[in-house]
Design a protein around this motif. Structure first.
Motif, PDB file in Angstrom:
ATOM      1  N   VAL B  69       0.851  -1.194   0.000  1.00 53.76           N
ATOM      2  CA  VAL B  69       0.000   0.000   0.000  1.00 53.76           C
ATOM      3  C   VAL B  69       0.881   1.236   0.000  1.00 53.76           C
ATOM      4  N   LEU B  70       1.916   1.207   0.839  1.00 49.71           N
ATOM      5  CA  LEU B  70       2.820   2.354   0.927  1.00 49.71           C
ATOM      6  C   LEU B  70       3.460   2.629  -0.434  1.00 49.71           C
ATOM      7  N   ILE B  71       3.904   1.542  -1.077  1.00 48.19           N
ATOM      8  CA  ILE B  71       4.563   1.727  -2.377  1.00 48.19           C
ATOM      9  C   ILE B  71       3.588   2.313  -3.388  1.00 48.19           C
ATOM     10  N   ALA B  72       2.354   1.808  -3.396  1.00 48.03           N
ATOM     11  CA  ALA B  72       1.371   2.340  -4.340  1.00 48.03           C
ATOM     12  C   ALA B  72       1.123   3.825  -4.078  1.00 48.03           C
ATOM     13  N   LEU B  73       1.011   4.187  -2.800  1.00 50.56           N
ATOM     14  CA  LEU B  73       0.748   5.599  -2.475  1.00 50.56           C
ATOM     15  C   LEU B  73       1.903   6.467  -2.924  1.00 50.56           C
ATOM     16  N   VAL B  74       3.126   5.999  -2.640  1.00 51.22           N
ATOM     17  CA  VAL B  74       4.287   6.806  -3.002  1.00 51.22           C
ATOM     18  C   VAL B  74       4.385   6.941  -4.520  1.00 51.22           C
ATOM     19  N   LEU B  75       4.125   5.854  -5.231  1.00 52.99           N
ATOM     20  CA  LEU B  75       4.153   5.914  -6.703  1.00 52.99           C
ATOM     21  C   LEU B  75       3.153   6.939  -7.201  1.00 52.99           C
ATOM     22  N   PHE B  76       1.945   6.868  -6.651  1.00 49.12           N
ATOM     23  CA  PHE B  76       0.927   7.792  -7.136  1.00 49.12           C
ATOM     24  C   PHE B  76       1.295   9.229  -6.815  1.00 49.12           C
ATOM     25  N   ALA B  77       1.729   9.439  -5.560  1.00 47.17           N
ATOM     26  CA  ALA B  77       2.044  10.808  -5.154  1.00 47.17           C
ATOM     27  C   ALA B  77       3.159  11.381  -6.012  1.00 47.17           C
ATOM     28  N   SER B  78       4.166  10.555  -6.320  1.00 51.14           N
ATOM     29  CA  SER B  78       5.262  11.062  -7.145  1.00 51.14           C
ATOM     30  C   SER B  78       4.759  11.421  -8.533  1.00 51.14           C
ATOM     31  N   ALA B  79       3.978  10.518  -9.126  1.00 56.54           N
ATOM     32  CA  ALA B  79       3.461  10.783 -10.466  1.00 56.54           C
ATOM     33  C   ALA B  79       2.618  12.051 -10.460  1.00 56.54           C
ATOM     34  N   TYR B  80       1.807  12.189  -9.404  1.00 56.68           N
ATOM     35  CA  TYR B  80       0.920  13.353  -9.328  1.00 56.68           C
ATOM     36  C   TYR B  80       1.726  14.634  -9.219  1.00 56.68           C
ATOM     37  N   ALA B  81       2.707  14.639  -8.314  1.00 56.16           N
ATOM     38  CA  ALA B  81       3.502  15.851  -8.110  1.00 56.16           C
ATOM     39  C   ALA B  81       4.188  16.232  -9.419  1.00 56.16           C
ATOM     40  N   PHE B  82       4.781  15.246 -10.070  1.00 61.91           N
ATOM     41  CA  PHE B  82       5.487  15.502 -11.327  1.00 61.91           C
ATOM     42  C   PHE B  82       4.539  16.098 -12.366  1.00 61.91           C
ATOM     43  N   LEU B 287      -0.482   5.146 -12.940  1.00 60.98           N
ATOM     44  CA  LEU B 287      -0.518   4.084 -11.934  1.00 60.98           C
ATOM     45  C   LEU B 287      -1.144   2.823 -12.521  1.00 60.98           C
ATOM     46  N   LYS B 288      -2.218   3.027 -13.295  1.00 61.27           N
ATOM     47  CA  LYS B 288      -2.871   1.870 -13.920  1.00 61.27           C
ATOM     48  C   LYS B 288      -1.905   1.151 -14.840  1.00 61.27           C
TER      49      LYS B 288
ATOM     50  N   THR D 126      -6.317   4.467   2.630  1.00 61.53           N
ATOM     51  CA  THR D 126      -5.640   3.216   2.971  1.00 61.53           C
ATOM     52  C   THR D 126      -6.562   2.019   2.727  1.00 61.53           C
ATOM     53  N   GLY D 127      -7.836   2.165   3.076  1.00 61.04           N
ATOM     54  CA  GLY D 127      -8.763   1.042   2.918  1.00 61.04           C
ATOM     55  C   GLY D 127      -8.923   0.632   1.468  1.00 61.04           C
ATOM     56  N   PHE D 128      -9.148   1.618   0.602  1.00 59.14           N
ATOM     57  CA  PHE D 128      -9.305   1.308  -0.819  1.00 59.14           C
ATOM     58  C   PHE D 128      -7.984   0.798  -1.398  1.00 59.14           C
ATOM     59  N   ALA D 129      -6.888   1.441  -0.994  1.00 64.78           N
ATOM     60  CA  ALA D 129      -5.600   1.053  -1.569  1.00 64.78           C
ATOM     61  C   ALA D 129      -5.288  -0.407  -1.252  1.00 64.78           C
ATOM     62  N   LYS D 130      -5.669  -0.883  -0.069  1.00 67.92           N
ATOM     63  CA  LYS D 130      -5.390  -2.276   0.268  1.00 67.92           C
ATOM     64  C   LYS D 130      -6.442  -3.209  -0.334  1.00 67.92           C
ATOM     65  N   ALA D 131      -7.705  -3.033   0.062  1.00 72.54           N
ATOM     66  CA  ALA D 131      -8.723  -4.026  -0.292  1.00 72.54           C
ATOM     67  C   ALA D 131      -9.116  -3.956  -1.763  1.00 72.54           C
ATOM     68  N   ASN D 132      -9.246  -2.743  -2.299  1.00 64.81           N
ATOM     69  CA  ASN D 132      -9.745  -2.621  -3.668  1.00 64.81           C
ATOM     70  C   ASN D 132      -8.631  -2.531  -4.693  1.00 64.81           C
ATOM     71  N   PHE D 133      -7.405  -2.330  -4.233  1.00 62.91           N
ATOM     72  CA  PHE D 133      -6.334  -2.165  -5.201  1.00 62.91           C
ATOM     73  C   PHE D 133      -5.336  -3.313  -5.080  1.00 62.91           C
ATOM     74  N   ILE D 134      -4.554  -3.312  -4.009  1.00 58.62           N
ATOM     75  CA  ILE D 134      -3.494  -4.319  -3.873  1.00 58.62           C
ATOM     76  C   ILE D 134      -4.064  -5.745  -3.865  1.00 58.62           C
ATOM     77  N   ASP D 135      -5.067  -5.966  -3.024  1.00 58.67           N
ATOM     78  CA  ASP D 135      -5.616  -7.323  -2.924  1.00 58.67           C
ATOM     79  C   ASP D 135      -6.185  -7.790  -4.260  1.00 58.67           C
ATOM     80  N   GLN D 136      -6.766  -6.855  -5.005  1.00 63.29           N
ATOM     81  CA  GLN D 136      -7.354  -7.234  -6.291  1.00 63.29           C
ATOM     82  C   GLN D 136      -6.273  -7.501  -7.323  1.00 63.29           C
ATOM     83  N   ILE D 137      -5.183  -6.711  -7.275  1.00 58.16           N
ATOM     84  CA  ILE D 137      -4.073  -6.946  -8.205  1.00 58.16           C
ATOM     85  C   ILE D 137      -3.484  -8.332  -7.931  1.00 58.16           C
ATOM     86  N   VAL D 138      -3.227  -8.622  -6.665  1.00 57.51           N
ATOM     87  CA  VAL D 138      -2.659  -9.925  -6.310  1.00 57.51           C
ATOM     88  C   VAL D 138      -3.623 -11.040  -6.704  1.00 57.51           C
TER      89      VAL D 138
END
Lengths: 220, 325, 297, 267
Positions: B69-82, B287-288, D126-138
Motif C-alpha cells: 500500500v505504501l509503495i502504491a501511495l508513493v508511486l501515485f504521489a510522485s506521479a501526481y507531483a510531477f 498508476l494503472k 488506505t482502505g481502498f488502496a489495500k482491499a480494492n487495489f493491492i488485494d485485487q491486483i494480487v
C-alpha cells in the motif's frame, strides 16, 4: 484563519490516521485512537444537525403558514412524540441498568419500540418497495437493445434474472450454471477493474484532501 | 501568493468553471507534500531488501505487511507531483476528448433543431460530493454550448446550495458565450429536498415542458431508472454520467449515451482544464499502466510456478512480488 | 391494394406506439396481480445452492464452540425483506454452534433489528430447551455513529468504542466482554449489510487491515460487487439477497420465509423478462415500419 | 413479536402496519394527500428516532460518560482522568458543527467538517488502496497453465463446479481485468492494440452491468414480496381482516380526493 485552520485540521487528522495504518508505534496509535473517537462524536453531531435543521425549516413553514404547512405540523408532532418516547425508554433503561439487572433483561414494550415497529417500520419498508413497480415499468418502456452494448447488457441481465431463481433450473438446467459462471468470471473481471479504478480515484482524492489541494469542507 | 496563478487559471477557464475553487492556498501543503513524497521513497527503498517471510513482518515500527500500500501511495504521489508541476508550467494536457462530450453537444444541437429546451440535472447529492462538482463542471460547458446555440437550458436541483452554484455557473457561461440573455432565472429550479418528491417534480418538467434532451451528470441513486424511463417515453435524447455502479445499468439501458464511472470524471477534468484535476487523472493513468505490467508479470510468474511446481526460486519471486506490490 | 397495406401498417404503427408508451400504471397492476396470485397459491420450488453460499455455511460450521463472533447488523426496516431471513438463519446457526455473539450496528435503525433477531431466535431455542443469557452468551452493543471511522475504531478497541451496550450497561462489566478487546481476538466477522457503510467498508477497514476472517450477507444490489473480494479471498463466503437466503435456509435445513418467497420471485422475474422482450420487440417493429415509411417518402 | 404488548395494543399495531403500507402504495397512482401525510409522518418519526440514537448510542457513552468517568478518576486521585478530558475537544467540534444553523456563524462548521473530511480521506485512502487495489491486483495473478498439486501460497480459487480453477476461466478473468483497465485510460489515444483492448473491455463492463441489473431486479422485487407477505400474515380474522378493511379505506379516500379536491394543475 477561516480557511487556513480547517486545512491544518484535516491534514493533521489525515496524516495521523495514515501513520496509524502503517506504523506499529504505540504513541501514534494512542493519538489516532483519540482522533477517531472525535470523528465518531462529531459525526453523531451531524445527525443532530440534520434533525435540528429539519425542525428549523418546518417550524418556520408552520409559523408562516406556508403551502402544505399542515403536513409539516404533522411531521413536527410525530418527531416530538418519537423523541419523548425515546426519553422515557432511556429513563427506564437507565434505572434498570443502575439496579444492576440491565445486562440480563431488556425492556421491549415501550411506546418507542411500538412506534418503531408499527409506524417507522412499515413506512420505511414500503417506500423502498415502491421501486419494484418502477423497475417493472422501466423494463417494459425504456430498456432497449438499441446498440450492441445495450444488447449485451440486457442478455446478461436476462440470464442472471432467470438463472438466479429456482424457475431457471426448471426451464433449463444450464441456466443456474450459466448464471453462476457469468457472475464469477466476467462479472468479477469487470467489477475488479472498476474497483481498481475507484481505488485510484480514492487515493487521488485522499491525498489531495490531506494536502489541502482539494477542500470540500469550504464548499457550501 | 498564489493569487496571480489563480487569476491566470480563471482566465484560462473563461468558460466559467467557478464551481471548482482553486487549489493550494499556502505553501505549507506544498512543502509537506514534497517532504513526505521524499521520505516515502526513502523508506520504501531502504525497507525492501531484507530476508525472511521473504520480508520480515515489521521493520522500525513500520508494518511491512502494509508495504504494498505504501509503495502504491508513493508511486501515485510522485506521479501526481510531477504531472501537476509539469501541467502548471504550461505543458498541454494529454487527456483525450471523450465521445461522451460530443454526445452532449449533439444532444444540445438536436434540442436547437427542434426548438425545445435542454434539461440538466447535476445529481441529487450536495455540493460536498465530488460527483456533484464534476457534474457542475460539465454544466458549465453545457450552458456555454446552449448559449451559443441560443437554446433554453433548464437546471433542476435537489439541494439549495447546488442551485446557487448552478445559477452562477450558467450565468458566467452564458456571458462567456456572449449571450447573457440566455440565462433565465426562472429556468433554474429547486424542486424539493426529498428524493422522490424531487423525482416527481422532474417527471413533471419532462412531461409538461418536453425538453428535447435530458442530461444527467452527477450522483444518482434509485431515482435513476424513473428519470431515464420518463425521459425515454417523452422521446428525449438522454446523456447520462455517474460513478454509482448500481445505477449505471439503468442509464446504459435507457439512455443514448452514458459516461461510465471514471469516464465521467475524466470528461469533467477535460472540460475544466484545472491542472490539479487533470494531473490527478493523468497520474491515475500512469498508476494503472504500472500495475497492468505488474499484473502481467505476476501472471507470467504464477504460470511458471504452476508449470514448475518444484522451483523454489520462482515461488520466492512470486511471494516477493506479492509482498511489495 | 397498396393503400390497404399502408392502412394496416399505419394502424399497426399507431397501435405499437401506444403500446410501447403504455401508461406505467397498467404494468404496476400486472405486477401486483402476479404477486398476489402466487402469494395466495404458493408452490415450493427446489433451490440450487451456489458456491459462495456453501463456502459461507462451511466457514460458520467450522467455528469451534465458544468462538467469538462479531455480527454487525447494518440494515434497517427498508431492506428487512431481503436481510431478515439471512439474519435469523445465521444467528440461529451461531447459537447452535454455541458461539459468543457480539452484535453492533453502524446504521441508526439497526439496534431494534438486533433485538428482534435475538427475540425470535431465542424463543425458538427456548422451546427446544436451550437457554442463552444476555451479557454472557450474546450482547447488543447498539448503534455507533461514524461510518468507517467507527469501524477503524472498533478494530483497535471494542470497549473504548462501545463504553455501554444498547441497554446502557457498562461493557467493562459484562462477562462476554472480558479478556479481549480487538479484532485480533475475534474468530469471525459477519456483516449483514444493505449498503454504505456495510460489507465493502468492513473489508476495507477491518478485514484487510487486521486479517480477520470475514463473511457477509448483503442485498442483491451489493452482491455482484462482492465476487472480486471472494475471489481474492478477502471474503470467505457471502449471501446475496433473498435468493441467497433461500439457499442458506436449504443448507441449515430450515426452509422458511425466503424459500416461501422464491416462487413469487420466479414468477415476477419471468414477468419482467417478458416485459423487456415485449417492449423491445414492439419497439423494433415500430422502428422497422417507420424506417420503411421514411424510405418510401 | 407476540407477547410483548397487550392484545389490544398488538391489534392496534397490526392495523397501523396495514394502513401505512397501503397508504404508501397509493403513490403509484399519483402523488396525493394521503401519501404526503404518511410520508411526513415517516420523516418526522425517522428524525426523532435518529435524534435518540445519536445521543443514546454515541454522544452519551462516548462523550458524557467518558468525561464523567475521567472526573471521577481525578477525584479519586487517578491522574489518567486528566487525559480523558481531551474528549471535550470532540464535543466542542460537534457543537461548532451546529453553527450551520446560524448563517452568520456557519463558517465555524468548517473546522469539524475538516476533521471528518480528513478522517474519511485517510481511511478511504488506505482502505481502498489495500482491499480494492493491492488485494485485487494480487488476486488477478493467476496461472494460465494447469497445475496439478500447485502450491497453496498462490491465491488460487477454492474449487467448485462453475468455479473450477481452469485455465480458461483464469484467462477470462485476467483478460477481462486488463482490457477494462485499458478502457479507462484517458491520456492515450484509442488506437492500435490499446484501442482494441479497450473496446473488448467495454464488453466485460456491459456483462458486469447486466449482472448488476439482474441482481437489482431481484432485490427490488424481494422488497415487494416482503410487504405483501406482511399484509397477508396480518390479515387474520382475530384482528378483523385489517388488510381488506384498510384497502377499502385507502381506496375510498383516494376516490373521494380525486372526485372532490383534485386540481389538474398539481402533479
Amino acid at each position: 484563519m477561516r480557511n487556513r485552520i480547517p486545512v491544518l485540521i484535516s491534514a493533521f487528522v489525515g496524516i495521523f490516521m495514515i501513520l496509524k495504518y502503517f506504523s506499529t508505534a504505540a504513541t501514534i496509535k494512542r493519538v489516532a485512537d483519540e482522533l477517531e473517537q472525535w470523528g465518531v462524536v462529531t459525526l453523531s453531531f451531524s445527525i443532530v444537525l440534520g434533525v435540528l435543521n429539519l425542525i428549523k425549516i418546518n417550524l418556520k413553514a408552520v409559523m408562516e403558514r406556508k403551502k402544505d404547512w399542515g403536513y409539516k405540523l404533522l411531521l413536527l408532532v410525530s418527531m416530538f412524540t418519537m423523541m419523548i418516547a425515546g426519553g422515557i425508554k432511556w429513563y427506564r433503561e437507565e434505572t434498570l441498568a443502575q439496579s444492576g439487572d440491565g445486562s440480563t433483561t431488556a425492556i421491549k414494550n415501550t411506546l418507542f419500540d411500538f412506534m418503531f415497529d408499527h409506524v417507522y417500520f412499515p413506512l420505511s419498508a414500503t417506500i423502498f418497495a415502491l421501486l419494484a413497480f418502477y423497475v417493472a415499468s422501466a423494463a417494459f418502456r425504456a430498456f432497449r437493445a438499441k446498440n450492441i452494448h445495450a444488447t449485451l447488457l440486457l442478455v446478461a441481465a436476462v440470464i442472471v434474472m432467470i438463472g438466479r431463481v429456482p424457475v431457471g433450473g426448471a426451464i433449463w438446467s444450464g441456466f443456474p450454471w450459466l448464471q453462476e459462471w457469468l457472475m464469477t468470471w466476467p462479472n468479477t473481471a469487470g467489477q475488479r477493474a472498476i474497483q481498481i479504478g475507484a481505488a485510484i480515484g480514492m487515493i487521488a482524492t485522499g491525498l489531495r484532501v490531506i494536502f489541502g489541494i482539494e477542500k470540500p469542507y469550504l464548499k457550501g | 501568493m498564489n493569487g496571480q496563478g489563480n487569476q491566470q487559471m480563471r482566465t484560462r477557464n473563461a468558460r466559467g468553471s467557478e464551481g471548482r475553487t482553486c487549489c493550494f492556498t499556502g505553501s505549507v501543503g506544498h512543502r509537506l507534500f514534497l517532504a513526505l513524497v521524499a521520505t516515502g521513497w526513502a523508506t520504501a527503498l531502504s525497507a525492501a531488501p531484507a530476508g525472511g517471510r521473504v520480508l520480515p513482518r515489521e521493520w522500525n515500527y513500520i508494518d511491512l505487511e502494509k508495504l504494498p500500500v505504501l509503495i502504491a501511495l508513493v508511486l501515485f504521489a510522485s506521479a501526481y507531483a510531477f504531472l501537476y508541476y509539469r501541467t502548471k508550467a504550461g505543458r498541454p494536457m494529454r487527456l483525450r476528448r471523450l465521445p461522451g462530450i460530443d454526445a452532449i453537444e449533439e444532444a444540445i444541437a438536436r434540442a436547437t433543431e427542434m426548438g425545445r429546451p435542454v434539461l440538466f440535472i447535476p445529481g441529487i447529492n450536495d455540493i460536498d460530493d465530488i460527483q456533484t462538482l464534476a457534474g457542475i463542471n460539465i454544466l458549465s460547458h453545457v450552458a456555454y454550448i446552449a448559449a451559443e446555440y441560443d437554446t433554453p437550458l433548464i437546471v433542476a436541483c435537489r439541494r439549495s446550495v447546488v442551485l446557487t452554484i448552478s445559477e452562477e455557473v450558467v450565468k458566467a457561461s452564458s456571458l462567456a458565450a456572449g449571450r447573457p440573455e440566455n440565462y433565465i432565472p426562472n429556468n433554474m429550479r429547486y424542486l424539493s429536498d426529498d428524493q422522490f418528491a424531487f423525482t416527481a417534480g422532474v417527471n413533471g418538467i419532462m412531461l409538461r415542458e418536453r425538453p428535447a434532451s435530458c442530461i444527467y451528470q452527477g450522483c444518482f441513486y434509485s431515482e435513476s431508472l424513473i428519470l431515464a424511463e420518463t425521459g425515454y417515453v417523452s422521446g428525449a435524447i438522454q446523456v447520462a454520467g455517474t460513478a454509482n455502479v448500481a445505477q449505471l445499468p439503468f442509464f446504459v439501458a435507457a439512455c443514448d449515451f452514458t459516461l461510465i464511472g471514471e469516464e465521467f470524471f475524466a470528461a469533467s477534468a477535460y472540460l475544466s482544464r484545472d491542472p490539479s484535476v487533470v494531473a490527478s487523472i493523468e497520474a491515475s493513468d500512469w498508476l494503472k499502466m504500472i500495475y497492468l505490467i505488474v499484473i502481467l508479470v505476476g501472471v507470467a510468474l504464477a504460470t511458471a510456478a504452476a508449470g514448475l511446481p518444484h522451483s523454489q526460486t520462482i515461488l520466492q519471486l512470486v511471494e516477493f512480488l506479492k509482498e511489495i506490490m | 391494394m397498396s393503400t390497404e397495406t399502408s392502412n394496416t401498417t399505419s394502424r399497426l404503427e399507431k397501435w405499437l406506439s401506444a403500446f410501447v408508451a403504455l401508461d406505467r400504471r397498467w404494468i404496476f397492476l400486472a405486477l401486483a396481480s402476479v404477486v398476489v396470485f402466487f402469494l395466495i397459491f404458493p408452490v415450493t420450488m427446489p433451490v440450487t445452492v451456489s458456491e459462495q453460499v456453501r463456502a459461507m455455511y462451511e466457514a460458520i460450521e467450522a467455528l469451534p464452540a465458544g468462538a467469538r463472533v462479531h455480527l454487525s447488523i447494518d440494515y434497517g426496516p427498508g431492506s428487512e425483506a431481503e436481510l431478515w431471513p439471512q439474519h435469523i438463519a445465521i444467528l440461529r446457526q451461531l447459537f447452535e454452534k454455541d458461539c459468543k455473539v457480539i452484535c453492533s450496528s453502524l446504521w441508526t435503525d439497526g439496534p431494534p433489528m438486533i433485538e428482534k433477531g435475538f427475540a425470535v431466535v431465542l424463543s425458538d431455542l427456548e422451546r427446544e430447551g436451550k437457554r442463552k443469557v444476555r451479557g454472557v452468551d450474546y450482547v447488543n452493543l447498539g448503534f455507533k455513529a461514524g461510518d468507517r471511522v467507527a469501524i477503524a475504531k472498533i478494530g483497535s478497541s471494542f470497549k473504548e468504542t462501545f463504553p455501554t451496550d444498547y441497554q446502557g450497561n457498562p461493557t467493562s462489566k459484562l462477562p462476554i466482554m472480558q479478556g479481549w478487546d480487538t479484532y485480533r481476538d475475534i474468530d469471525l466477522l459477519i456483516t449483514i449489510a444493505v449498503g454504505d457503510p456495510g460489507a465493502v467498508e468492513y473489508i476495507q477497514q477491518a478485514q484487510s487491515r487486521y486479517n480477520v476472517p470475514m463473511v457477509a450477507g448483503v442485498t442483491a444490489v451489493i452482491s455482484p460487487q462482492l465476487y472480486p473480494y471472494y475471489q481474492s479471498r478477502n471474503l470467505k463466503g457471502f449471501l446475496g439477497g433473498l435468493a441467497g437466503a433461500a439457499e442458506y435456509e436449504k443448507l441449515v435445513g430450515r426452509p422458511g420465509y425466503a424459500t416461501r418467497g422464491m416462487i413469487i420471485q420466479s414468477a415476477v422475474h419471468l414477468l419482467i423478462v417478458g416485459l423487456v422482450l415485449a417492449g423491445n420487440f414492439a419497439q423494433f417493429l415500430l422502428w422497422y415500419i417507420q424506417r420503411k415509411k421514411g424510405l418510401r417518402l | 413479536m407476540t407477547g410483548v404488548y397487550s392484545p389490544f395494543v398488538e391489534g392496534l399495531g397490526v392495523w397501523l402496519v396495514c394502513f401505512f403500507t397501503l397508504a404508501v402504495l397509493t403513490f403509484l397512482y399519483r402523488d396525493n394527500p394521503l401519501y404526503k401525510a404518511v410520508e411526513h409522518i415517516y420523516v418526522g418519526v425517522a428524525a426523532g428516532y435518529y435524534f435518540y440514537q445519536a445521543f443514546r448510542g454515541t454522544i452519551y457513552p462516548n462523550f458524557v460518560l467518558h468525561v464523567s468517568r475521567g472526573v471521577h478518576a481525578i477525584s479519586s486521585g487517578d491522574a489518567t482522568g486528566w487525559t480523558m478530558q481531551w474528549r471535550w475537544g470532540a464535543a466542542i467540534l460537534g457543537i461548532l458543527l451546529l453553527s450551520r444553523l446560524v448563517p452568520r456563524l456557519s463558517w465555524l462548521s468548517r473546522w469539524p467538517m475538516a476533521l471528518v473530511v480528513g478522517a474519511f480521506a485517510a481511511l478511504n485512502l488506505t482502505g481502498f488502496a489495500k482491499a480494492n487495489f493491492i488485494d485485487q491486483i494480487v488476486g488477478t495473478m493467476l496461472p494460465l497453465t494447469s497445475y496439478a498439486g500447485a502450491p497453496d501460497s498462490l491465491p488460487f480459487w477454492p474449487g467448485a463446479k462453475a468455479a473450477a480453477p481452469s485455465v480458461f476461466n483464469n484467462l477470462v478473468l485476467v483478460t477481462g481485468v486488463v482490457c477494462v483497465l485499458t478502457y479507462f485510460f484517458f491520456s492515450t489515444p484509442r488506437t492500435g492494440l490499446l484501442g482494441k483492448m479497450g473496446s473488448a473491455g467495454i464488453w466485460f463492463v456491459m456483462i458486469t452491468f447486466g449482472a448488476t441489473y439482474g441482481s437489482i431486479v431481484l432485490a427490488r422485487i424481494s422488497l415487494l414480496i416482503g410487504r405483501s407477505t406482511t399484509l397477508l400474515d396480518a390479515n387474520l380474522p382475530r384482528y378483523g381482516y385489517p388488510a381488506y378493511v384498510c384497502t377499502v379505506l385507502v381506496l375510498a379516500t383516494i376516490v373521494i380526493w380525486r372526485l372532490k379536491f383534485f386540481r389538474s394543475d398539481e402533479d
